[in-house]
Enzyme design. Structure first.
Site, PDB file in Angstrom:
ATOM      1  N   VAL A  85      51.917  27.494 -11.325  1.00 24.47           N
ATOM      2  CA  VAL A  85      50.800  27.258 -12.238  1.00 24.47           C
ATOM      3  C   VAL A  85      49.479  27.434 -11.510  1.00 24.47           C
ATOM      4  O   VAL A  85      49.376  27.284 -10.294  1.00 24.47           O
ATOM      5  CB  VAL A  85      50.868  25.834 -12.846  1.00 24.47           C
ATOM      6  CG1 VAL A  85      52.138  25.653 -13.625  1.00 24.47           C
ATOM      7  CG2 VAL A  85      50.754  24.774 -11.761  1.00 24.47           C
ATOM      8  N   ASP A  86      48.453  27.772 -12.278  1.00 27.64           N
ATOM      9  CA  ASP A  86      47.099  27.845 -11.763  1.00 27.64           C
ATOM     10  C   ASP A  86      46.459  26.472 -11.939  1.00 27.64           C
ATOM     11  O   ASP A  86      46.998  25.609 -12.630  1.00 27.64           O
ATOM     12  CB  ASP A  86      46.315  28.918 -12.536  1.00 27.64           C
ATOM     13  CG  ASP A  86      44.919  29.117 -11.974  1.00 27.64           C
ATOM     14  OD1 ASP A  86      44.741  28.907 -10.765  1.00 27.64           O
ATOM     15  OD2 ASP A  86      44.015  29.466 -12.744  1.00 27.64           O
ATOM     16  N   LYS A  87      45.310  26.285 -11.325  1.00 28.08           N
ATOM     17  CA  LYS A  87      44.616  24.994 -11.445  1.00 28.08           C
ATOM     18  C   LYS A  87      43.665  24.990 -12.631  1.00 28.08           C
ATOM     19  O   LYS A  87      43.840  24.238 -13.589  1.00 28.08           O
ATOM     20  CB  LYS A  87      43.843  24.676 -10.163  1.00 28.08           C
ATOM     21  CG  LYS A  87      43.055  23.355 -10.238  1.00 28.08           C
ATOM     22  CD  LYS A  87      42.308  23.092  -8.953  1.00 28.08           C
ATOM     23  CE  LYS A  87      41.105  24.025  -8.826  1.00 28.08           C
ATOM     24  NZ  LYS A  87      40.033  23.724  -9.811  1.00 28.08           N
TER      25      LYS A  87
END
Length: 548
Positions: free
Chosen positions: A343-345
């Site tokens: 996942v990205d932030k």
């Protein structure tokens, strides 16, 4: 876990770059010696594109460049429904059923031919109709979300669809606009939200000579620029094109292929034994066809493809009830069988919007004083992320409840030159001036000494290691120097359900990892708060050449 929760982690396009990329046109329709637009001066850029910013391109130039470069869009590969439908009859599962049908015809067993043929057609129709329906919805959404651009042509400003822009067009960008192509800023100043490209939630300030990336959103300011890259040549366009041409191997295809391969091996071995015995005993090969058909029908699960298609269609229908649009039937099955989720932030784990995390009063001021002055130096109508953060915390803390009504007199929005917002309000017949902005800018306006300013900047640097953005707030009478009342730290907070969702995924056996383009201390601070421990930067991962 709700399907809509899982959809939160699904991103349409990957984040790329860090906002400082160099823009190079490999083949320019205007000049054979095209410069690197990222480093070229404004004069050289205009000369290479053969355009006068005061008049823009002529209609004939626009048509010629469009013929050369095409429209400002990522061209989709033409889809022929007939060929797409016929494609459902291609593949190892379809071949399995088709082989049985051929043997049934040779044998004259038309009942088996009808049953297997019906299974093959049902499988193809279900898959085709579901995907065709989803593609129709996506296309309708795409038409509703068309972007327009203000462009100067033949010395006249006009509004045209963004897809009609060509390199060399002079465009005007204002607050709230989506940057329609890669543009080199000629005049003015802008603050851009580039989170769709870089994953960074904080706005990026742009001055004349800087590049405005396609897909970014103008938050503040306005300016004019020249289009340097369009369509698939832009960074956003290249990403979109990569997503379109990507053809990852589907998990379901791998499973079915493996099952059918082993079944064919078993059937092949049995048939080999039978053929060997038949040759040894002098039995005609034509008499072996019924046995081959029996072995295929009994050993190969002819309803397997249909079973998978029906189950995925039902799953897609259930996901649609939760607002998840499945454009490919196998996507639901792939999501259900995933073992690792990266996942990205920004915008995935976090809200992609700023919020006040810390208030530091100075001198004799209180937190309420700091928030009061900061909220007055904000304007809700501008929809500026920083202004909204101050107004939201002021409403939450109810700092206005016990104060006399205020009358706004004037408001000066953020400007890249003075790096602050400022407002004048009237309270009880007295005019007050409030401001907020960069710490050094506000400190200098308050008349602080250099050692005092350096001490404040040291506190700002410490907060920055945690991903916080710190602003200074000051207030005073309309005439005279204001007084510094405090510092306010802002950050992009995690989603309210992020921690719970990550815990649910971990309970399901899914390993969740964070890949970010931001500073690692920032990502660790956010990730640790929501229960993530496996965190790394995309750049470090590529450099190491090893899995996270």
């Amino acid at each position: 876990m709700q399907a809509s929760d899982l959809a939160m982690f699904i991103c349409n396009f990957p984040k790329i770059g860090n906002g400082k990329e160099k823009f190079i046109m490999k083949k320019d329709p205007v000049s054979a010696n095209t410069p690197d637009f990222g480093t070229a001066s404004i004069t050289d850029t205009l000369a290479a594109l053969h355009v006068n910013p005061d008049t823009g391109l002529a209609r004939d130039d626009v048509n010629a460049r469009r013929d050369q470069d095409g429209y400002n869009e990522v061209a989709e590969k033409a889809k022929r429904p007939v060929l797409k439908f016929l494609g459902k009859f291609w593949g190892i599962s379809a071949w399995m059923l088709e082989l049985i049908m051929v043997l049934s015809v040779v044998r004259g067993n038309y009942s088996d031919l009808v049953v297997v043929g019906a299974l093959l057609v049902v499988n193809a129709v279900l898959g085709f109709m579901q995907e065709h329906r989803a593609e129709g919805v996506v296309e309708a959404l795409r038409k509703q979300l068309q972007v327009s651009a203000r462009v100067r042509r033949d010395a006249i400003w006009q509004i045209v669809p963004a897809r009609e822009l060509v390199p060399g067009d002079i465009v005007r960008v204002r607050s709230g606009d989506v940057i329609p192509a890669d543009v080199k800023l000629l005049t003015g100043a802008l603050s851009l939200d580039q989170s769709a490209l870089t994953g960074e939630s904080q706005d990026a300030d742009k001055a004349p000579g800087d590049i405005l990336s396609s897909g970014a959103v103008a938050r503040r300011g306005e300016g004019s620029g020249v289009v340097i890259l369009t369509g698939a040549k832009t960074y956003f366009g290249r990403t979109t094109e990569l997503v379109q041409v990507a053809r990852p191997k589907l998990h379901i295809e791998a499973v079915v292929t493996k099952i059918v391969r082993w079944l064919f091996v078993i059937v092949g071995v049995l048939l080999g034994v039978v053929v060997a015995l038949s040759v040894n005993r002098g039995v005609p090969m034509i008499e072996m066809i019924p046995l081959m058909l029996v072995l295929l029908m009994s050993a190969v699960p002819v309803a397997l493809p249909v079973m998978f298609t029906v189950s995925m269609a039902l799953g897609s229908k259930e996901l649609a009830k939760h607002g998840v649009l499945v454009t490919r039937l196998s996507a639901a099955e792939d999501a259900a069988t995933m073992g690792i989720l990266c996942v990205d932030k920004t915008g995935t784990i976090t809200m992609n919007q700023l919020a006040v995390t810390d208030v530091i009063p100075l001198e004799a001021a209180t937190e309420a004083d700091v928030l009061f002055a900061g909220a007055l130096a904000s304007q809700e109508a501008n929809q500026d992320p920083i202004d909204q953060a101050f107004i939201a915390i002021a409403k939450e803390r109810r700092v206005f409840d016990d104060l006399t009504a205020l009358t706004p007199v004037s408001f000066s929005p953020f400007d890249a030159k003075n790096r602050r917002t400022e407002a004048v309000v009237e309270q009880n017949g007295q005019k007050l001036r409030v401001m907020k902005g960069a710490v050094r800018t506000i400190a200098e306006a308050c008349g602080l000494s250099q050692p005092e300013i350096e001490a404040l900047e040291q506190r700002v640097s410490t907060a920055a290691t945690k991903g916080y953005r710190t602003l200074a707030v000051a207030r005073g009478l309309e005439q005279g120097a204001p007084s510094l009342v405090g510092l306010v730290s802002l950050y992009d907070p995690p989603r309210s359900d992020a921690k719970q969702l990550i815990a649910a995924l971990l309970d399901l056996g899914v390993t969740v990892k964070m890949l970010t383009g931001d500073a690692l201390p920032v990502a660790i601070e956010i990730g640790t708060g929501v229960g993530l421990s496996n965190i790394g930067r995309i750049g470090d991962l590529k450099a190491a050449g090893t899995p996270l």
